[in-house]
Design a protein around this motif. Structure first.
Motif, PDB file in Angstrom:
ATOM      1  N   THR A  75       0.853  -1.185   0.000  1.00 20.63           N
ATOM      2  CA  THR A  75       0.000   0.000   0.000  1.00 20.63           C
ATOM      3  C   THR A  75       0.883   1.226   0.000  1.00 20.63           C
ATOM      4  OG1 THR A  75      -0.092  -0.134   2.388  1.00 20.63           O
ATOM      5  CG2 THR A  75      -1.995  -0.956   1.194  1.00 20.63           C
ATOM      6  N   GLU A  76       0.381   2.240  -0.655  1.00 19.72           N
ATOM      7  CA  GLU A  76       1.100   3.500  -0.674  1.00 19.72           C
ATOM      8  C   GLU A  76       0.124   4.520  -0.102  1.00 19.72           C
ATOM      9  OE1 GLU A  76       2.454   4.600  -4.650  1.00 19.72           O
ATOM     10  OE2 GLU A  76       2.167   6.673  -3.995  1.00 19.72           O
ATOM     11  N   THR A  77       0.576   5.232   0.926  1.00 20.95           N
ATOM     12  CA  THR A  77      -0.357   6.147   1.591  1.00 20.95           C
ATOM     13  C   THR A  77      -0.001   7.592   1.314  1.00 20.95           C
ATOM     14  OG1 THR A  77      -0.660   4.568   3.369  1.00 20.95           O
ATOM     15  CG2 THR A  77      -1.381   6.811   3.780  1.00 20.95           C
ATOM     16  N   ARG A  78      -1.014   8.371   0.965  1.00 21.10           N
ATOM     17  CA  ARG A  78      -0.837   9.814   0.805  1.00 21.10           C
ATOM     18  C   ARG A  78      -1.629  10.489   1.901  1.00 21.10           C
ATOM     19  NH1 ARG A  78      -2.516  10.718  -5.283  1.00 21.10           N
ATOM     20  NH2 ARG A  78      -0.936   9.328  -6.125  1.00 21.10           N
ATOM     21  N   MET A  79      -0.970  11.326   2.686  1.00 16.24           N
ATOM     22  CA  MET A  79      -1.683  12.091   3.696  1.00 16.24           C
ATOM     23  C   MET A  79      -2.009  13.458   3.099  1.00 16.24           C
ATOM     24  SD  MET A  79      -2.163  10.333   6.397  1.00 16.24           S
ATOM     25  CE  MET A  79      -1.602   8.813   7.182  1.00 16.24           C
ATOM     26  N   LEU A  80      -3.264  13.682   2.788  1.00 20.25           N
ATOM     27  CA  LEU A  80      -3.641  14.898   2.090  1.00 20.25           C
ATOM     28  C   LEU A  80      -3.865  16.052   3.057  1.00 20.25           C
ATOM     29  CD1 LEU A  80      -6.210  13.226  -0.266  1.00 20.25           C
ATOM     30  CD2 LEU A  80      -3.903  13.935  -0.873  1.00 20.25           C
ATOM     31  N   TYR A  81      -3.661  17.232   2.603  1.00 19.76           N
ATOM     32  CA  TYR A  81      -3.885  18.490   3.326  1.00 19.76           C
ATOM     33  C   TYR A  81      -2.894  18.726   4.458  1.00 19.76           C
ATOM     34  CZ  TYR A  81      -8.457  17.557   1.223  1.00 19.76           C
ATOM     35  OH  TYR A  81      -9.465  17.221   0.369  1.00 19.76           O
ATOM     36  N   ASN A  82      -2.354  17.634   5.029  1.00 17.64           N
ATOM     37  CA  ASN A  82      -1.519  17.787   6.224  1.00 17.64           C
ATOM     38  C   ASN A  82      -0.512  16.648   6.238  1.00 17.64           C
ATOM     39  OD1 ASN A  82      -0.498  18.176   8.774  1.00 17.64           O
ATOM     40  ND2 ASN A  82      -2.370  17.636   9.841  1.00 17.64           N
ATOM     41  N   LEU A  89       1.207  15.437   9.298  1.00 16.88           N
ATOM     42  CA  LEU A  89       0.309  15.061  10.392  1.00 16.88           C
ATOM     43  C   LEU A  89       0.492  15.954  11.617  1.00 16.88           C
ATOM     44  CD1 LEU A  89       0.382  11.165  10.286  1.00 16.88           C
ATOM     45  CD2 LEU A  89      -1.212  12.726   9.201  1.00 16.88           C
ATOM     46  N   TYR A 132      -2.941  21.497  12.842  1.00 13.60           N
ATOM     47  CA  TYR A 132      -3.848  21.707  11.706  1.00 13.60           C
ATOM     48  C   TYR A 132      -5.302  21.482  12.074  1.00 13.60           C
ATOM     49  CZ  TYR A 132      -0.271  22.368   8.170  1.00 13.60           C
ATOM     50  OH  TYR A 132       0.748  22.868   7.423  1.00 13.60           O
ATOM     51  N   LYS A 181      -7.933  23.181   3.603  1.00 13.31           N
ATOM     52  CA  LYS A 181      -8.114  22.508   2.322  1.00 13.31           C
ATOM     53  C   LYS A 181      -7.953  23.454   1.153  1.00 13.31           C
ATOM     54  CE  LYS A 181     -11.337  18.928   3.850  1.00 13.31           C
ATOM     55  NZ  LYS A 181     -12.734  18.473   3.729  1.00 13.31           N
TER      56      LYS A 181
END
Lengths: 372, 382
Positions: free
Chosen positions: B172-179, B182, B186, B348
């Motif tokens: 799996t490849e994870t993208r943490m969007l907006y932040n 982490l 935020y 966002k």
């Protein structure tokens, strides 16, 4: 002693004459105690998921239905493109996107591996981390299932596994309400005590009746005791009502000794009332008193460990919690109600709170004298 | 022509009356510098303290270890746990009752128990037990810590045991969007913004009218030729200007001190903030018209608004997790709508197309609060 008696009678009469404030003191906190604990649930369930399945294979279907039946996820939508999936995240309709690439199944078979993409709305970092971890673990499970289905058991040597078992002490069912109700009760008792005490005295100042008190032969400590005792009684009364509600509506029965709890609460209320008293000596009118006590109480409550744990705060903030009386009561009420901690376990908190009570009241009395 | 002129004069006159009332309210505020300092300084201090200190991340949680084996493999696992930023080893135990003792004192949140034959089990049976005991009186922390500890253990297992190169692997490849980093700020900074604005603004106006009632000066205002609407608006205007200063300082702090970016339109964010301020001021006015003493007004605006704002606005606890009746109730909390706007615009970077619904709701709430205040006010007139 007789003077104090008369003064007390006057104060109690004044409190009971004001029906609207009396109603608010009791009804509002208790209503909140009935409603708000239901909101306090960090548990991750119903994580909303948007799926972009480019593969449309048997494997991808199986994976999706596995995720769906895991109990953590709620399938919000299937979208044909990643852009459209992003729109559901932008609109806060979904928390996670799972994108399954073309040739997902073919690559697992032919190349021995395949990659799925997970995109997470990470504004709330903790929620994002947990959601991602859950989805990964479901996919890992699915992966193991695939292997055992496709591989002859003999060819596949078993892997070494460290089996993690967990036990949850003191609250095995992880009931959030058992945790939140006592905490909210502390907040309500604190607000009732400190606001009322600070407003009550400064009101006399604003109306000018305090001058009259100052010229009477009533001793300062009589006056202050007469102001403190009624609210001390009210505070303990609110606490008792709250504990009754906790038992009747939430089924929370303290594991520990109630006497320990009340001993601590009695001292704690003195500290909180002392704070109110101190603030009133520093303010000229009710607005100032209210703003000051609001400011302090808000800081105290949000930094008390009620909502976010103290350990995760930066070091300076952790030191700040050491001079925060609310944080000690939050610890104590949870310890006594949930873990059954005894007087010896809470002795440190108790001593510190005694210190607060002495310090704040002494400070208030000294400051009060200066003004007259 | 003459008629027209005279109505113009009357209008002008009324205008002047309104302005002088606003001026009077201003001088009330400026005559009390202590209050002014509190009103302007409080949000700044709160944003800084809460912005830095409130977070759901768990770091350096104190863990206790009961290692019954004390051999090389358990030592390796323990030092792995110590090396992670999540845990800090508090002490070593020799028995279960010792663990219980420490839990009761509240010094540790979680304990790790390793059995005597950990290494041999792993070698001979391919399976070894690791026990994690959490103090679940705080279910949130317990859950998070167990997740972290399990991840560390799993990671350790993958690296030390021969599990690499398994066939048929789904990565799996994870993208943490907006932040992507982490950052706790935020989600907490927008929440703190909403809370501070809401409470400070409501409190500011909550006592304005009731104070005049209590001091008896209300009668004087009531016999003046001004309409109730104008009296009420005149009371709110100075506080609106104060609030705008607060909005500016809060946003500047968020961006430059707390490092939370404004990804969307600043103008849209400012406009929405002003709208929300007006909503809160109107709510304060409403409280002021329905109460009969400053004490009651303050008590309602503090005790009545503080906890519901914190708990039902969605910033501490996700609304979608709440039971249905509470989800419905949360719609009545103005802060919920503004929190959604701030998150959307600020983090966002989305725009009007997504927040119009929230704006509409806040506008409707404002009109409702103002309408009710005026209605209540008129009743007093009679």
């Amino acid at each position: 002693m007789r003077t104090l008696q008369f003064l007390l009678r006057k104060e109690f009469r004044q409190i009971f004459r004001n029906k609207s404030i009396l109603r608010i003191i009791f009804v509002m906190p208790l209503m909140q105690l009935l409603v708000l604990p239901w909101a306090a649930d960090y548990e991750m369930k119903n994580i909303r998921l948007t799926v972009v399945d480019h593969d449309h294979s048997v494997s991808s279907q199986k994976l999706i239905s596995k995720i769906n039946s895991s109990g953590y996820f709620l399938l919000y939508a299937y979208t044909p493109s990643y852009q459209q999936a992003m729109a559901t995240l932008d609109r806060d309709q979904a928390d996670l996107i799972l994108e399954i690439p073309v040739d997902f199944e073919r690559n697992i078979i032919k190349e021995n591996e395949s990659t799925a993409l997970i995109a997470v709305n990470a504004i709330n970092g903790m929620k994002a981390g947990l959601g991602n971890a859950y989805l990964q673990s479901v996919i890992r499970d699915f992966n193991n299932q695939v292997r055992t289905e496709w591989i002859q058991p003999t060819r596949f040597s078993p892997q070494q596994v460290m089996e993690v078992t967990t036990s949850n002490w003191y609250n095995p069912l992880q009931k959030y309400k058992d945790f939140m109700v006592p905490g909210i009760l502390v907040v309500l008792v604190t607000m009732v005590g400190s606001f009322l005490a600070s407003l009550n005295i400064v009101k006399e100042k604003e109306i000018g009746t305090i001058e009259q008190m100052n010229v009477t032969p009533v001793k300062k400590y009589h006056f202050i005791l007469a102001k403190l005792i009624p609210f001390w009684v009210l505070g303990l009364f609110v606490l008792s009502l709250g504990l009754l509600i906790a038992w009747a509506f939430y089924g929370i029965v303290p594991v520990g000794n109630l006497l320990v709890l009340y001993t601590y609460a009695a001292v704690y209320l003195l500290a909180v009332l002392g704070l109110g008293l101190l603030l009133s000596t520093y303010s000229e009118n009710q607005q100032q008193a209210m703003l000051l006590s609001f400011f302090l109480i808000m800081v105290f409550i949000l930094m008390s460990g009620l909502y976010t744990s103290i350990e995760s705060m930066p070091l300076w903030a952790q030191y700040l919690t050491k001079i925060n009386p609310v944080s000690y009561f939050i610890q104590v009420i949870r310890m006594v109600i949930l873990k059954g901690s005894g007087l010896a376990d809470i002795s440190q908190q108790l001593f510190i709170t005694v210190g607060f009570a002495l310090l704040l009241n002494a400070w208030a009395v000294v400051n009060y004298k200066k003004r007259s | 022509m003459k008629n027209h002129l005279s109505t113009g004069k009357v209008k002008n006159n009324k205008h002047r009356q309104f302005l002088s009332l606003v001026k009077k309210e201003f001088s009330h505020i400026s005559r009390d510098p202590k209050t002014l300092i509190i009103l302007l300084g409080m949000p700044i201090v709160q944003i800084i303290i809460f912005g830095f200190a409130l977070t759901n991340e768990v770091k350096n949680a104190r863990i206790g270890v009961f290692d019954q084996a004390q051999d090389a493999s358990t030592q390796a696992l323990i030092s792995q746990i110590e090396a992670s930023q999540y845990f800090e080893i508090f002490r070593h135990f020799n028995s279960y009752p010792e663990i219980e003792q420490e839990f009761k004192k509240g010094t540790i949140k979680i304990a790790l128990v390793l059995p005597q034959n950990f290494a041999t089990d792993l070698q001979h049976f391919n399976k070894a037990q690791v026990q994690l005991i959490a103090d679940a009186s705080d279910p949130n922390v317990a859950n998070t810590l167990i997740n972290y500890a399990s991840a560390v253990i799993l990671d350790f297992q993958d690296r030390t045991t021969a599990n690499n190169g398994l066939p048929y692997t789904i990565h799996t490849e994870t993208r943490m969007l907006y932040n992507p980093q982490l950052q706790g700020t935020y989600s907490f900074v927008p929440g703190v913004m909403v809370m501070v604005l809401m409470l400070v603004c409501t409190m500011m106006t909550a006592i304005t009218i009731v104070r005049e009632k209590e001091l008896g000066t209300m009668e004087i205002l009531l016999v003046s030729p001004l309409q109730p609407l104008k009296i009420i608006v005149a009371k709110a205007v100075p506080y609106l200007l104060l609030s705008m200063l607060n909005i500016a300082s809060i946003l500047l702090l968020s961006v430059f001190v707390l490092q939370v970016p404004i990804n969307g339109s600043l103008l849209l964010l400012l406009a929405a903030s002003i709208l929300f301020t007006i909503t809160s001021l109107s709510l304060g006015l409403l409280i002021s018209t329905v109460t009969d003493s400053q004490q009651t007004a303050m008590f309602i605006s503090l005790t009545g608004l503080f906890l519901p704002t914190v708990m039902l606005s969605g910033f501490m606890f996700p609304i979608e997790n709440m039971p249905l009746p509470l989800q419905v109730i949360s719609n009545l909390v103005p802060a919920k709508w503004f929190y959604s706007i701030v998150k959307t615009v600020m983090i966002k970077g989305a725009g009007w197309a997504i927040i119009w619904r929230e704006v509409l709701v806040l506008t409707a709430m404002t009109l409702l609060f103002l309408g009710l205040s005026i209605k209540n006010f008129k009743i007093r007139l009679a």
